[in-house]
Design an enzyme around this catalytic site. Sequence first.
Site: not given
Ligand code: NI
Length: 178
Positions: A51, A56, A100-101, A142-143, A146
């Site tokens: 995701g 991000q 998380c990226l 989660h997304e 963000h």
């Molecule tokens: Ni994340």
Amino acid sequence: MAYMTDMIRPILLHPDPRLKKPAAPIADLSDALRALADDMLETMYDAPGIGLAAPQIGVLQRLIVMDCVKEEGEAPRPMVMFNPQVVATSDTQSVYEEGCLSIPEQYAEVTRPAEVQVRWIDRDGHQHEQEFSGLWATCVQHEIDHLDGKLFIDYLKPLKRQMITRKMVKLKRERARA
Ligand code: NI
């Protein structure tokens, strides 16, 4: 006709003030936004991740992409969601070890509703509403977090959160030097 390839965008790393800001709703879909979604999918698959949210990559607009298909050989299922919102949650909770990226190599268990009903606009401007469960439910929550400037580490106890943030500050310093 010009042939355009999707671009891999640099992913912001925590701590970054842009990851803490609420993203703006998208008023009108455009080809530029659709191209942005394609770039985000490309960036997510390349990472690799399941995701990615627009903030991000430094774009403070309400757009997320995801694909939680993990089984080898199974067809990918890329999802693009403009203005996604959780409209209902189950009482039952589930716990997943999240990553998380924007916080590479750090993982922690987070408790969230096990099922969520999500409403969003697709790339053609159509509204959808669908129930998600399992990993998809965790990922979509989660997304969407963000988009509200919230990271999974915000669910952790302060001490654990600070420990991860310190590691990230160190990692960013090392990367800047390299
Ligand atoms: Ni994340």
